[in-house]
Motif scaffolding. Structure first.
Motif, PDB file in Angstrom:
ATOM      1  N   GLY A   4       4.922  78.853  -2.616  1.00  0.00           N
ATOM      2  CA  GLY A   4       5.152  78.307  -1.285  1.00  0.00           C
ATOM      3  C   GLY A   4       4.314  77.093  -0.950  1.00  0.00           C
ATOM      4  O   GLY A   4       4.389  76.581   0.163  1.00  0.00           O
ATOM      5  N   GLU A   5       3.512  76.602  -1.891  1.00  0.00           N
ATOM      6  CA  GLU A   5       2.648  75.443  -1.656  1.00  0.00           C
ATOM      7  C   GLU A   5       3.044  74.279  -2.552  1.00  0.00           C
ATOM      8  O   GLU A   5       3.495  74.483  -3.683  1.00  0.00           O
ATOM      9  CB  GLU A   5       1.187  75.788  -1.955  1.00  0.00           C
ATOM     10  CG  GLU A   5       0.568  76.756  -0.988  1.00  0.00           C
ATOM     11  CD  GLU A   5      -0.907  76.991  -1.276  1.00  0.00           C
ATOM     12  OE1 GLU A   5      -1.450  76.443  -2.262  1.00  0.00           O
ATOM     13  OE2 GLU A   5      -1.527  77.741  -0.510  1.00  0.00           O
ATOM     14  N   VAL A   6       2.837  73.080  -2.049  1.00  0.00           N
ATOM     15  CA  VAL A   6       2.994  71.886  -2.879  1.00  0.00           C
ATOM     16  C   VAL A   6       1.781  71.813  -3.793  1.00  0.00           C
ATOM     17  O   VAL A   6       0.641  71.782  -3.315  1.00  0.00           O
ATOM     18  CB  VAL A   6       3.121  70.612  -2.015  1.00  0.00           C
ATOM     19  CG1 VAL A   6       3.087  69.371  -2.892  1.00  0.00           C
ATOM     20  CG2 VAL A   6       4.385  70.661  -1.175  1.00  0.00           C
ATOM     21  N   ILE A   7       2.020  71.821  -5.091  1.00  0.00           N
ATOM     22  CA  ILE A   7       0.906  71.718  -6.037  1.00  0.00           C
ATOM     23  C   ILE A   7       0.777  70.317  -6.622  1.00  0.00           C
ATOM     24  O   ILE A   7      -0.268  69.974  -7.178  1.00  0.00           O
ATOM     25  CB  ILE A   7       1.001  72.762  -7.164  1.00  0.00           C
ATOM     26  CG1 ILE A   7       2.304  72.613  -7.936  1.00  0.00           C
ATOM     27  CG2 ILE A   7       0.830  74.174  -6.604  1.00  0.00           C
ATOM     28  CD1 ILE A   7       2.314  73.358  -9.252  1.00  0.00           C
ATOM     29  N   VAL A   8       1.845  69.524  -6.500  1.00  0.00           N
ATOM     30  CA  VAL A   8       1.777  68.120  -6.913  1.00  0.00           C
ATOM     31  C   VAL A   8       2.835  67.336  -6.135  1.00  0.00           C
ATOM     32  O   VAL A   8       3.933  67.829  -5.887  1.00  0.00           O
ATOM     33  CB  VAL A   8       1.943  67.943  -8.448  1.00  0.00           C
ATOM     34  CG1 VAL A   8       3.318  68.358  -8.913  1.00  0.00           C
ATOM     35  CG2 VAL A   8       1.662  66.526  -8.898  1.00  0.00           C
ATOM     36  N   ASP A   9       2.442  66.129  -5.740  1.00  0.00           N
ATOM     37  CA  ASP A   9       3.334  65.195  -5.060  1.00  0.00           C
ATOM     38  C   ASP A   9       2.871  63.818  -5.501  1.00  0.00           C
ATOM     39  O   ASP A   9       1.819  63.347  -5.081  1.00  0.00           O
ATOM     40  CB  ASP A   9       3.231  65.365  -3.542  1.00  0.00           C
ATOM     41  CG  ASP A   9       4.169  64.455  -2.768  1.00  0.00           C
ATOM     42  OD1 ASP A   9       4.729  63.498  -3.364  1.00  0.00           O
ATOM     43  OD2 ASP A   9       4.330  64.695  -1.563  1.00  0.00           O
ATOM     44  N   THR A  10       3.638  63.182  -6.391  1.00  0.00           N
ATOM     45  CA  THR A  10       3.192  61.917  -6.976  1.00  0.00           C
ATOM     46  C   THR A  10       4.362  61.017  -7.310  1.00  0.00           C
ATOM     47  O   THR A  10       5.471  61.489  -7.564  1.00  0.00           O
ATOM     48  CB  THR A  10       2.352  62.172  -8.253  1.00  0.00           C
ATOM     49  OG1 THR A  10       1.823  60.926  -8.728  1.00  0.00           O
ATOM     50  CG2 THR A  10       3.183  62.818  -9.356  1.00  0.00           C
ATOM     51  N   ASP A  11       4.077  59.723  -7.331  1.00  0.00           N
ATOM     52  CA  ASP A  11       5.046  58.764  -7.850  1.00  0.00           C
ATOM     53  C   ASP A  11       4.461  58.043  -9.074  1.00  0.00           C
ATOM     54  O   ASP A  11       4.995  57.037  -9.519  1.00  0.00           O
ATOM     55  CB  ASP A  11       5.496  57.778  -6.771  1.00  0.00           C
ATOM     56  CG  ASP A  11       4.357  56.932  -6.217  1.00  0.00           C
ATOM     57  OD1 ASP A  11       3.199  57.076  -6.669  1.00  0.00           O
ATOM     58  OD2 ASP A  11       4.618  56.113  -5.321  1.00  0.00           O
ATOM     59  N   ASP A  12       3.381  58.590  -9.620  1.00  0.00           N
ATOM     60  CA  ASP A  12       2.794  58.101 -10.872  1.00  0.00           C
ATOM     61  C   ASP A  12       3.401  58.938 -11.993  1.00  0.00           C
ATOM     62  O   ASP A  12       2.855  59.969 -12.381  1.00  0.00           O
ATOM     63  CB  ASP A  12       1.273  58.244 -10.818  1.00  0.00           C
ATOM     64  CG  ASP A  12       0.585  57.681 -12.061  1.00  0.00           C
ATOM     65  OD1 ASP A  12       1.292  57.223 -12.997  1.00  0.00           O
ATOM     66  OD2 ASP A  12      -0.651  57.730 -12.111  1.00  0.00           O
ATOM     67  N   VAL A  13       4.561  58.511 -12.473  1.00  0.00           N
ATOM     68  CA  VAL A  13       5.381  59.343 -13.344  1.00  0.00           C
ATOM     69  C   VAL A  13       5.796  58.570 -14.592  1.00  0.00           C
ATOM     70  O   VAL A  13       6.184  57.399 -14.508  1.00  0.00           O
ATOM     71  CB  VAL A  13       6.659  59.800 -12.595  1.00  0.00           C
ATOM     72  CG1 VAL A  13       7.533  60.679 -13.470  1.00  0.00           C
ATOM     73  CG2 VAL A  13       6.296  60.515 -11.296  1.00  0.00           C
ATOM     74  N   VAL A  14       5.721  59.234 -15.734  1.00  0.00           N
ATOM     75  CA  VAL A  14       6.381  58.742 -16.943  1.00  0.00           C
ATOM     76  C   VAL A  14       7.324  59.840 -17.416  1.00  0.00           C
ATOM     77  O   VAL A  14       7.104  61.024 -17.140  1.00  0.00           O
ATOM     78  CB  VAL A  14       5.398  58.344 -18.074  1.00  0.00           C
ATOM     79  CG1 VAL A  14       4.497  57.209 -17.639  1.00  0.00           C
ATOM     80  CG2 VAL A  14       4.593  59.510 -18.571  1.00  0.00           C
ATOM     81  N   ARG A  15       8.381  59.432 -18.073  1.00  0.00           N
ATOM     82  CA  ARG A  15       9.295  60.421 -18.620  1.00  0.00           C
ATOM     83  C   ARG A  15       9.513  60.121 -20.095  1.00  0.00           C
ATOM     84  O   ARG A  15       9.413  58.969 -20.534  1.00  0.00           O
ATOM     85  CB  ARG A  15      10.604  60.489 -17.846  1.00  0.00           C
ATOM     86  CG  ARG A  15      11.450  59.265 -17.889  1.00  0.00           C
ATOM     87  CD  ARG A  15      12.709  59.429 -17.041  1.00  0.00           C
ATOM     88  NE  ARG A  15      13.644  58.356 -17.382  1.00  0.00           N
ATOM     89  CZ  ARG A  15      14.929  58.378 -17.144  1.00  0.00           C
ATOM     90  NH1 ARG A  15      15.480  59.422 -16.529  1.00  0.00           N
ATOM     91  NH2 ARG A  15      15.705  57.367 -17.487  1.00  0.00           N
ATOM     92  N   VAL A  16       9.784  61.188 -20.842  1.00  0.00           N
ATOM     93  CA  VAL A  16      10.070  61.077 -22.262  1.00  0.00           C
ATOM     94  C   VAL A  16      11.558  61.339 -22.435  1.00  0.00           C
ATOM     95  O   VAL A  16      12.090  62.344 -21.950  1.00  0.00           O
ATOM     96  CB  VAL A  16       9.229  62.074 -23.087  1.00  0.00           C
ATOM     97  CG1 VAL A  16       9.668  62.078 -24.536  1.00  0.00           C
ATOM     98  CG2 VAL A  16       7.748  61.724 -22.974  1.00  0.00           C
ATOM     99  N   LEU A  17      12.209  60.423 -23.141  1.00  0.00           N
ATOM    100  CA  LEU A  17      13.651  60.500 -23.372  1.00  0.00           C
ATOM    101  C   LEU A  17      13.898  60.715 -24.863  1.00  0.00           C
ATOM    102  O   LEU A  17      13.423  59.936 -25.686  1.00  0.00           O
ATOM    103  CB  LEU A  17      14.329  59.205 -22.926  1.00  0.00           C
ATOM    104  CG  LEU A  17      14.023  58.750 -21.506  1.00  0.00           C
ATOM    105  CD1 LEU A  17      14.684  57.414 -21.218  1.00  0.00           C
ATOM    106  CD2 LEU A  17      14.435  59.803 -20.504  1.00  0.00           C
ATOM    107  N   GLU A  18      14.635  61.776 -25.182  1.00  0.00           N
ATOM    108  CA  GLU A  18      14.935  62.107 -26.574  1.00  0.00           C
ATOM    109  C   GLU A  18      16.387  62.566 -26.681  1.00  0.00           C
ATOM    110  O   GLU A  18      16.871  63.313 -25.827  1.00  0.00           O
ATOM    111  CB  GLU A  18      14.008  63.216 -27.067  1.00  0.00           C
ATOM    112  CG  GLU A  18      14.229  63.587 -28.506  1.00  0.00           C
ATOM    113  CD  GLU A  18      13.222  64.599 -29.032  1.00  0.00           C
ATOM    114  OE1 GLU A  18      13.327  64.945 -30.214  1.00  0.00           O
ATOM    115  OE2 GLU A  18      12.338  65.035 -28.269  1.00  0.00           O
TER     116      GLU A  18
END
Length: 165
Positions: free
Chosen positions: A38-52
């Motif tokens: 019930g809690e926000v544990i992360v809220d970020t726009d510092d994101v990378v994604r891995v595409l495979e």
């Protein structure tokens, strides 16, 4: 085993069958919000994604963006032929604990250094994971950690019959 037939792509969508192998890392401007207990544990726009190839994107978030005390070491490890040795993490939030619900590469292999200091999360073990306000669907299969959104089409590794892809 033959490759599956990629699903049709609509405007604004991308196919996992156009993703490369070996995987590619890309920085994105998406906002990711994860809730547990019930809690926000992360809220970020510092994101990378891995595409495979055949996998929905795996989102990696800075360790520092998680709430204090949300991450702790868990038992076990695994090895990716591309990214190197991974360790597992438990996640805590709102009194709930999700065992081995995240992983990271403390010393990623050459070419994957952007993953150092970042964590990926199994969406199925969280209350919710969102990308730009859209609730994600976990990648099929118990081992895989990709996040499916409306702008990614498959079929996806982990679906029934995909073992040989």
């Amino acid at each position: 085993m033959a490759h599956p037939v990629p699903d049709p792509i609509a405007p604004g969508q991308e196919s996992v069958w156009d993703y490369p192998r070996p995987p590619r890392i890309e920085r994105v401007t998406n906002r990711v919000v994860i809730r547990l207990g019930g809690e926000v544990i992360v809220d970020t726009d510092d994101v990378v994604r891995v595409l495979e190839t055949s996998h929905p994107p795996v989102y990696y978030l800075p360790i520092a963006s998680f709430a204090d005390g949300a991450l702790s070491d868990a038992e076990g490890s695994s090895y990716c032929e591309f990214k190197g040795s991974a360790r597992y993490l438990d996640i805590r939030g709102g009194g709930a604990t999700a065992s081995r619900a995240a992983w990271n590469y403390p010393r990623p292999s050459d070419g994957y250094e952007a993953l150092a200091g970042r964590v990926a999360v199994y969406a199925r073990q969280m209350d919710s994971c969102e990308v730009d306000g859209e609730l994600v669907t976990p990648q099929p299969g118990r081992f895989y950690g990709g996040w499916i959104t409306s702008w990614v089409v498959g079929p996806f590794k982990g679906d029934t019959g995909s073992i040989g892809w």
